[in-house]
Design an enzyme around this catalytic site. Structure first.
Site, PDB file in Angstrom:
ATOM      1  N   LYS A  51      18.284   0.999   4.495  1.00 44.36           N
ATOM      2  CA  LYS A  51      17.948   0.455   5.537  1.00 44.36           C
ATOM      3  C   LYS A  51      18.891   0.115   6.729  1.00 44.36           C
ATOM      4  O   LYS A  51      18.672   0.365   7.972  1.00 44.36           O
ATOM      5  CB  LYS A  51      17.081  -0.648   5.266  1.00 44.36           C
ATOM      6  CG  LYS A  51      15.867  -0.575   4.091  1.00 44.36           C
ATOM      7  CD  LYS A  51      15.259  -1.789   3.600  1.00 44.36           C
ATOM      8  CE  LYS A  51      14.193  -1.632   2.847  1.00 44.36           C
ATOM      9  NZ  LYS A  51      13.895  -2.707   2.445  1.00 44.36           N
ATOM     10  N   GLY A  73      19.399  -7.294  -2.478  1.00 45.27           N
ATOM     11  CA  GLY A  73      20.680  -6.549  -1.974  1.00 45.27           C
ATOM     12  C   GLY A  73      20.552  -6.815  -0.636  1.00 45.27           C
ATOM     13  O   GLY A  73      19.719  -6.783   0.226  1.00 45.27           O
ATOM     14  N   SER A 106      18.378  -5.453   4.038  1.00 44.08           N
ATOM     15  CA  SER A 106      18.086  -6.267   2.847  1.00 44.08           C
ATOM     16  C   SER A 106      16.922  -5.888   2.037  1.00 44.08           C
ATOM     17  O   SER A 106      16.044  -5.104   2.752  1.00 44.08           O
ATOM     18  CB  SER A 106      17.973  -7.770   2.852  1.00 44.08           C
ATOM     19  OG  SER A 106      16.894  -8.105   3.641  1.00 44.08           O
ATOM     20  N   ASP A 107      17.117  -5.929   0.824  1.00 47.42           N
ATOM     21  CA  ASP A 107      15.735  -5.335   0.141  1.00 47.42           C
ATOM     22  C   ASP A 107      15.682  -6.279  -1.294  1.00 47.42           C
ATOM     23  O   ASP A 107      16.596  -6.672  -1.816  1.00 47.42           O
ATOM     24  CB  ASP A 107      16.059  -3.966  -0.597  1.00 47.42           C
ATOM     25  CG  ASP A 107      15.001  -3.172  -1.078  1.00 47.42           C
ATOM     26  OD1 ASP A 107      14.051  -3.236  -0.440  1.00 47.42           O
ATOM     27  OD2 ASP A 107      15.054  -3.255  -2.506  1.00 47.42           O
ATOM     28  N   THR A 108      14.486  -6.860  -1.444  1.00 53.91           N
ATOM     29  CA  THR A 108      14.243  -7.496  -2.576  1.00 53.91           C
ATOM     30  C   THR A 108      13.369  -7.001  -3.711  1.00 53.91           C
ATOM     31  O   THR A 108      12.194  -6.232  -3.360  1.00 53.91           O
ATOM     32  CB  THR A 108      13.646  -9.251  -1.953  1.00 53.91           C
ATOM     33  OG1 THR A 108      14.713  -9.752  -1.125  1.00 53.91           O
ATOM     34  CG2 THR A 108      13.540 -10.084  -3.292  1.00 53.91           C
TER      35      THR A 108
END
Length: 204
Positions: free
Chosen positions: A65, A118, A81-83
């Site tokens: 991203k 992340g 970010s990625d959750t």
């Protein structure tokens, strides 16, 4: 550009872009009192690879991203970010529909799971910095009727693990161990350390 009306404890020294459309992440970053822009990423979000850990997957998605946005804004410091939610090794992203949301929430009910975010910070003049934060979340045992009523609110639709700790879904959570902002979607203290270390922010 986000123009914050209140002076916060920090000041941006470089152009910052949040590569996410999430209003929750935007609000967390706004709480620092800094100026930044929002440019949602158009990067693909493939499924986890076989044997890939939740942290590795979340960081890989965050990097994808951030790099996609940085490709359009090469002058800026880009935060991606990625959750994900993980239960006994199973990685749960956003539900595809209400049936999938019920499956996720039923599995999480009465259990302790991990929320992993992340984060990738891409700089115009140095190598990217990536990290992952993990929080343990304990859920109360909820009935099928309660879960269906929650799903009917529409809130679970775009949330990893099909719930929002800062929203209606707060009733599902009995205890957390670790960063609260990580569960919301952006581990703010850890991100702040990176931004201060590389002189992206300074204290006022």
């Amino acid at each position: 550009m986000e123009n914050n009306q209140h002076p916060g404890p920090f000041r941006a020294e470089k152009t910052i872009i949040l590569g996410s459309a999430s209003p929750r992440r935007r609000e967390l970053l706004e709480n620092l009192g800094i100026e930044f822009s929002v440019a949602p990423s158009d990067a693909d979000e493939p499924s986890p690879e076989a044997g890939e850990s939740p942290a590795a997957y979340a960081v890989r998605m965050a990097e994808a991203k951030a790099h996609e946005v940085a490709g359009r804004h090469s002058e800026a410091v880009v935060i991606g970010s990625d959750t994900v939610v993980a239960l006994e090794g199973e990685i749960m992203g956003k539900p595809v529909d209400d049936t999938d949301a019920l499956r996720m929430l039923t599995a999480l009910s009465g259990q302790t799971h991990q929320v992993v975010t992340g984060v990738a910070v891409v700089f115009p003049d140095r190598d990217p910095v990536t990290f992952a934060a993990e929080t343990e979340v304990c859920m109360r045992s909820s009935s099928r009727e309660e879960l269906l009523s929650y799903i009917a609110t529409g809130e679970p639709g775009d949330k990893a693990g099909a719930y929002a700790i800062q929203g209606i879904g707060t009733f599902l959570v009995t205890e957390i161990s670790g960063s609260y902002t990580n569960v919301v979607g952006l581990p703010l203290a850890e991100l702040l350390d990176v931004l201060l270390k590389y002189d992206v922010l300074t204290s006022r």
